[in-house]
Design a protein around this motif. Structure first.
Motif, short mmCIF file in Angstrom:
data_model
loop_
_atom_site.label_atom_id
_atom_site.label_comp_id
_atom_site.label_asym_id
_atom_site.label_seq_id
_atom_site.Cartn_x
_atom_site.Cartn_y
_atom_site.Cartn_z
N GLU A 12 -63.19 43.09 51.21
CA GLU A 12 -61.87 43.29 51.78
C GLU A 12 -60.94 43.97 50.77
N GLU A 13 -60.00 44.77 51.30
CA GLU A 13 -59.11 45.54 50.44
C GLU A 13 -58.30 44.64 49.51
N GLU A 14 -57.82 43.53 50.03
CA GLU A 14 -57.01 42.63 49.22
C GLU A 14 -57.81 42.08 48.05
N ARG A 15 -59.06 41.71 48.31
CA ARG A 15 -59.93 41.20 47.25
C ARG A 15 -60.27 42.30 46.25
N PHE A 16 -60.49 43.51 46.75
CA PHE A 16 -60.77 44.64 45.87
C PHE A 16 -59.60 44.87 44.92
N ASP A 17 -58.38 44.88 45.45
CA ASP A 17 -57.19 45.10 44.61
C ASP A 17 -57.04 43.99 43.58
N GLN A 18 -57.36 42.76 43.98
CA GLN A 18 -57.25 41.63 43.07
C GLN A 18 -58.19 41.79 41.88
N ILE A 19 -59.44 42.16 42.16
CA ILE A 19 -60.43 42.29 41.09
C ILE A 19 -60.15 43.53 40.24
N ALA A 20 -59.69 44.61 40.88
CA ALA A 20 -59.34 45.81 40.11
C ALA A 20 -58.22 45.51 39.12
N SER A 21 -57.25 44.70 39.55
CA SER A 21 -56.16 44.31 38.66
C SER A 21 -56.67 43.36 37.58
N LEU A 22 -57.51 42.42 37.97
CA LEU A 22 -58.05 41.43 37.04
C LEU A 22 -58.83 42.12 35.91
N CYS A 23 -59.57 43.16 36.26
CA CYS A 23 -60.40 43.86 35.28
C CYS A 23 -59.69 45.05 34.63
N ARG A 24 -58.40 45.23 34.92
CA ARG A 24 -57.57 46.29 34.32
C ARG A 24 -58.15 47.69 34.59
N VAL A 25 -58.56 47.94 35.86
CA VAL A 25 -59.12 49.25 36.18
C VAL A 25 -58.35 49.98 37.29
N LYS A 26 -57.24 49.41 37.78
CA LYS A 26 -56.51 50.04 38.88
C LYS A 26 -56.06 51.45 38.51
N GLN A 27 -55.66 51.65 37.27
CA GLN A 27 -55.18 52.97 36.84
C GLN A 27 -56.32 53.95 36.59
N LEU A 28 -57.57 53.46 36.70
CA LEU A 28 -58.74 54.31 36.45
C LEU A 28 -59.43 54.75 37.73
N LEU A 29 -58.99 54.27 38.89
CA LEU A 29 -59.74 54.46 40.13
C LEU A 29 -59.96 55.93 40.49
N ASP A 30 -59.01 56.79 40.16
CA ASP A 30 -59.14 58.21 40.53
C ASP A 30 -59.81 59.04 39.45
N LYS A 31 -60.22 58.42 38.36
CA LYS A 31 -60.87 59.15 37.28
C LYS A 31 -62.36 59.32 37.55
N ASP A 32 -62.90 60.42 37.02
CA ASP A 32 -64.35 60.61 37.02
C ASP A 32 -64.95 59.69 35.96
N THR A 33 -66.11 59.10 36.26
CA THR A 33 -66.72 58.18 35.30
C THR A 33 -67.02 58.85 33.96
N ARG A 34 -67.22 60.18 33.97
CA ARG A 34 -67.50 60.88 32.71
C ARG A 34 -66.28 60.95 31.81
N ALA A 35 -65.10 60.75 32.37
CA ALA A 35 -63.85 60.89 31.60
C ALA A 35 -63.40 59.56 30.98
N LEU A 36 -64.17 58.51 31.18
CA LEU A 36 -63.76 57.20 30.70
C LEU A 36 -64.16 56.98 29.24
N SER A 37 -63.34 56.23 28.54
CA SER A 37 -63.69 55.81 27.19
C SER A 37 -64.71 54.68 27.26
N GLY A 38 -65.27 54.30 26.10
CA GLY A 38 -66.24 53.22 26.10
C GLY A 38 -65.68 51.92 26.63
N GLY A 39 -64.45 51.60 26.23
CA GLY A 39 -63.82 50.38 26.70
C GLY A 39 -63.52 50.41 28.19
N GLU A 40 -63.12 51.58 28.69
CA GLU A 40 -62.85 51.72 30.12
C GLU A 40 -64.15 51.60 30.92
N ARG A 41 -65.23 52.18 30.43
CA ARG A 41 -66.52 52.05 31.11
C ARG A 41 -66.96 50.59 31.18
#
Length: 314
Positions: free
Chosen positions: A107-136
């Motif tokens: 569910e979208e609400e649960r997805f948003d909760q986990i994305a926030s919990l894991c500090r990845v909401k600001q990364l959602l539109d990034k290509d996986t190749r553009a991520l740093s080691g910590g972001e990956r």
């Protein structure tokens, strides 16, 4: 009743050296378990056996009273209610983070909760190749949490991270521990990372568990010098010279206090460590090391020394 139970486990990769051996181990549900030991002590093997990713040569693993291994006849290895994040994980290339994560039906609400919990909401539109080691690392962790596992197995999640990203992933794992009821087992190549986080710590050496205890217990009451050395500075003292105990004592520098009473020792060296100094003192019996605030003592000072021992056993 124990939640995870290992009985008579044996696993070897070579005939002359067992990778892991355990007669009995029981872990409670919802606990945070740290696993420490030198390289090759069997830490990753233990995680993989618990997760059903590797079958032992003999013995049984039960989760909530049911054997882990009957569920292993699957195309994808591992127990379906356990999530394992290895230190050598890989993210798919040529894909955006949101596409990678939303492959799970959730569910979208649960997805948003986990994305926030894991500090990845600001990364959602990034290509996986553009991520740093910590972001990956955080994206990979979000992926396994989205599967809503009952048990989470983390194999050295802090390895190869710079201090900034290590601090963030520590906060993420701490928040996952607080906000979910998942049982977490974590291996760290730096055992001191486990002290502020774990409920219990398992110490492994040569494929065997040599100590199980709370962080304070394994730190202040190590069963031997091997365990003591995993967690930082220590010294072995003659117990008869410091207490009524006849056996040798394994002591941390902060358990020894310097004072201006008695002045039975002389400061031989002062080592600066930022927020404290390690003071080397020669007494009539032996040379000891104690911690002190920076600038308190200088070489040549006469000091007294006292020892404080606390029993942290359950």
């Amino acid at each position: 009743m124990s939640f995870l139970k290992l009985q008579n486990i044996e696993k070897s990769y070579a005939a002359d050296r067992p990778a892991f051996s355990c007669s009995s181990l029981e872990l409670a549900k919802g606990t945070k378990i740290g696993i420490a030991g030198e390289t090759g002590s069997g830490k990753s093997t233990l995680l993989r056996i618990i997760g059903g990713l590797e079958k032992p040569d003999k013995g049984k693993v039960h989760m909530d009273g049911t054997s882990v291994y009957p569920k292993l006849d699957r195309l994808i290895p591992g127990h379906p209610e356990m999530a394992y994040l290895s230190q050598s994980f890989e993210l798919p290339k040529f894909i955006k983070v949101i596409e990678f994560l939303q492959s799970n039906a959730i569910e979208e609400e649960r997805f948003d909760q986990i994305a926030s919990l894991c500090r990845v909401k600001q990364l959602l539109d990034k290509d996986t190749r553009a991520l740093s080691g910590g972001e990956r690392q955080r994206v990979a962790l979000a992926k396994v949490i989205l599967k809503e596992p009952v048990v989470l197995l983390l194999d050295e999640p802090y390895s190869n991270l710079d201090p900034h990203h290590k601090r963030i992933i520590k906060e993420v794992i701490r928040d996952i521990s607080k906000e979910t009821d998942v049982t977490i087992l974590m291996v760290s190549h730096d055992p001191s990372d486990l002290l502020p986080w774990a409920d219990e710590i398992l110490i492994l050496k040569d494929g065997e568990i040599v100590q199980i205890g709370t962080p304070k217990e394994v730190y202040y009451q190590p069963v031997n010098e091997y365990t003591a050395g995993l967690f930082g500075d220590y010294q072995k003292l003659d117990g008869s010279k410091w207490s009524s105990l006849k056996q040798d004592l394994i002591v941390r520098p902060e358990q020894l206090t310097l004072n201006n009473h008695g002045k039975t020792g002389e400061v031989k060296a002062v080592y600066f460590h930022g927020n404290h100094e390690l003071i080397e003192v020669k007494t009539a019996h032996e040379t000891i090391q104690a911690r002190s605030a920076p600038g308190t003592y200088q070489k040549g000072d006469k000091v007294g020394v006292s020892l404080k021992l606390t029993d942290y056993s359950k």
